[in-house]
Design a protein around this motif. Structure first.
Motif, PDB file in Angstrom:
ATOM      1  N   THR A   1      -5.758   2.048  -7.790  1.00  0.00           N
ATOM      2  CA  THR A   1      -5.899   3.249  -6.972  1.00  0.00           C
ATOM      3  C   THR A   1      -7.327   3.325  -6.467  1.00  0.00           C
ATOM      4  OG1 THR A   1      -4.247   4.416  -8.309  1.00  0.00           O
ATOM      5  CG2 THR A   1      -5.682   5.765  -6.926  1.00  0.00           C
TER       6      THR A   1
ATOM      7  N   VAL B   1       0.871  -1.177   0.000  1.00  0.00           N
ATOM      8  CA  VAL B   1       0.000   0.000   0.000  1.00  0.00           C
ATOM      9  C   VAL B   1       0.905   1.223   0.000  1.00  0.00           C
ATOM     10  CG1 VAL B   1      -1.805   1.277   1.200  1.00  0.00           C
ATOM     11  CG2 VAL B   1      -1.794  -1.228   1.287  1.00  0.00           C
ATOM     12  N   ASN B   2       0.804   1.992  -1.072  1.00  0.00           N
ATOM     13  CA  ASN B   2       1.683   3.165  -1.240  1.00  0.00           C
ATOM     14  C   ASN B   2       3.159   2.793  -1.087  1.00  0.00           C
ATOM     15  OD1 ASN B   2      -0.622   4.806  -1.551  1.00  0.00           O
ATOM     16  ND2 ASN B   2      -0.771   5.128   0.656  1.00  0.00           N
ATOM     17  N   GLY B   3       3.497   1.608  -1.649  1.00  0.00           N
ATOM     18  CA  GLY B   3       4.890   1.158  -1.648  1.00  0.00           C
ATOM     19  C   GLY B   3       5.346   0.440  -0.398  1.00  0.00           C
ATOM     20  N   LYS B   4       4.476   0.339   0.624  1.00  0.00           N
ATOM     21  CA  LYS B   4       4.853  -0.319   1.866  1.00  0.00           C
ATOM     22  C   LYS B   4       4.051  -1.607   2.056  1.00  0.00           C
ATOM     23  CE  LYS B   4       6.140   3.958   4.242  1.00  0.00           C
ATOM     24  NZ  LYS B   4       5.896   4.829   5.421  1.00  0.00           N
TER      25      LYS B   4
ATOM     26  N   VAL C   1      -8.079   1.458   3.670  1.00  0.00           N
ATOM     27  CA  VAL C   1      -7.479   2.322   2.653  1.00  0.00           C
ATOM     28  C   VAL C   1      -8.232   3.650   2.578  1.00  0.00           C
ATOM     29  CG1 VAL C   1      -6.592   0.399   1.279  1.00  0.00           C
ATOM     30  CG2 VAL C   1      -8.883   1.271   0.820  1.00  0.00           C
TER      31      VAL C   1
ATOM     32  N   LYS D   1      -1.628  -2.855 -10.304  1.00  0.00           N
ATOM     33  CA  LYS D   1      -1.822  -1.792  -9.317  1.00  0.00           C
ATOM     34  C   LYS D   1      -3.260  -1.302  -9.394  1.00  0.00           C
ATOM     35  CE  LYS D   1       2.840   0.228  -9.596  1.00  0.00           C
ATOM     36  NZ  LYS D   1       3.589   1.481  -9.854  1.00  0.00           N
TER      37      LYS D   1
ATOM     38  N   GLY E   1      -7.153   7.769  -2.894  1.00  0.00           N
ATOM     39  CA  GLY E   1      -5.826   8.144  -3.362  1.00  0.00           C
ATOM     40  C   GLY E   1      -4.764   7.104  -3.070  1.00  0.00           C
ATOM     41  N   ASP E   2      -5.053   6.150  -2.172  1.00  0.00           N
ATOM     42  CA  ASP E   2      -4.081   5.089  -1.871  1.00  0.00           C
ATOM     43  C   ASP E   2      -3.884   4.183  -3.085  1.00  0.00           C
ATOM     44  OD1 ASP E   2      -3.656   5.986   0.671  1.00  0.00           O
ATOM     45  OD2 ASP E   2      -4.741   4.375   1.694  1.00  0.00           O
ATOM     46  N   VAL E   3      -2.649   3.769  -3.295  1.00  0.00           N
ATOM     47  CA  VAL E   3      -2.310   2.856  -4.392  1.00  0.00           C
ATOM     48  C   VAL E   3      -1.941   1.498  -3.797  1.00  0.00           C
ATOM     49  CG1 VAL E   3      -0.753   2.393  -6.325  1.00  0.00           C
ATOM     50  CG2 VAL E   3      -1.490   4.747  -5.836  1.00  0.00           C
ATOM     51  N   VAL E   4      -2.637   0.482  -4.229  1.00  0.00           N
ATOM     52  CA  VAL E   4      -2.410  -0.882  -3.755  1.00  0.00           C
ATOM     53  C   VAL E   4      -1.877  -1.708  -4.923  1.00  0.00           C
ATOM     54  CG1 VAL E   4      -3.511  -2.949  -2.795  1.00  0.00           C
ATOM     55  CG2 VAL E   4      -4.255  -0.670  -2.049  1.00  0.00           C
ATOM     56  N   GLU E   5      -0.823  -2.478  -4.667  1.00  0.00           N
ATOM     57  CA  GLU E   5      -0.249  -3.285  -5.739  1.00  0.00           C
ATOM     58  C   GLU E   5       0.221  -4.636  -5.234  1.00  0.00           C
ATOM     59  OE1 GLU E   5       3.693  -1.900  -7.198  1.00  0.00           O
ATOM     60  OE2 GLU E   5       3.457  -0.321  -5.686  1.00  0.00           O
TER      61      GLU E   5
END
Length: 205
Positions: A178, A123-126, A135, A176, A138-142
């Protein structure tokens, strides 16, 4: 992680509905309930019974989260502005496991809970391994790089079984998604009718 003790498809048969809209649901072939008394003629259901059924259906849909978790979500929704039922489903859709399922990274909501718990999601790179993590718009989940070639993920991404709702912005190639906005009830692609208003009535008795 909360252990799911009973067969997930028993919920389908108990409700007499294909809760998750899956082709393999046994309710497609056997509309009566599970167990030796499943084919008994059903009597009239009380108002309480109707409310309880609505609560069990909505709670079960999200991988049968615990009663304590569900009641806490209701309590939070009741303190928010606007219609409590809309707030309730909005909070449920903000769960990380629900978002992973909606983005079609995995085939089922149960797989989504396990997928997140095993640390396959960023989530947002973490890295986040809490299925109930909430979430924000605007949060990005990948999907983590190591998990992108898992059979489970490849099966889900290529499946035509579900549509991705418009409150998510998907990048299929990068795996990914958003979270654009908190959805209203009408925006959520439930395969069956959910009645959060009855859930509110159940808890506010």
């Amino acid at each position: 992680m909360t252990k799911r003790l009973q067969s997930k498809y028993k919920l389908d048969r108990r409700m007499g509905e294909n809760i998750w809209g899956r082709a393999k649901s046994p309710v497609n072939n056997r509309e009566y309930g599970p167990g030796q008394h499943g084919q008994r003629r059903k009597g009239k259901v009380s108002d309480y019974g109707i409310q309880l059924r609505a609560k069990q259906k909505l709670k079960g849909y999200y991988a049968n989260i615990t009663e304590r978790q569900f009641r806490n979500i209701y309590a939070e929704a009741s303190r928010m502005r606007g219609a409590t039922g809309e707030s309730l489903v909005g909070l449920l859709e903000r769960r990380l496991d629900a978002l992973v399922y909606r983005a079609k990274f995995v085939p089922t909501i149960f797989a989504a809970r396990q997928f997140v718990s095993h640390g396959h999601v960023l989530v947002n790179g973490k890295r986040v391994n809490i299925p109930s993590y909430r979430v924000k718009p605007g949060d990005v989940v990948e999907v983590r790089e190591k998990a992108k070639n898992m059979a489970l993920v490849l099966e889900a991404v290529s499946s035509g079984e579900r549509e991705i709702p418009d409150y998510l912005e998907i990048d299929s190639k990068g795996m990914k998604v958003t979270f654009v906005r908190v959805p209203a009830l009408a925006d959520i692609p439930y395969p069956v009718q959910m009645e959060p208003n009855l859930v509110i009535e159940f808890y506010s008795r």
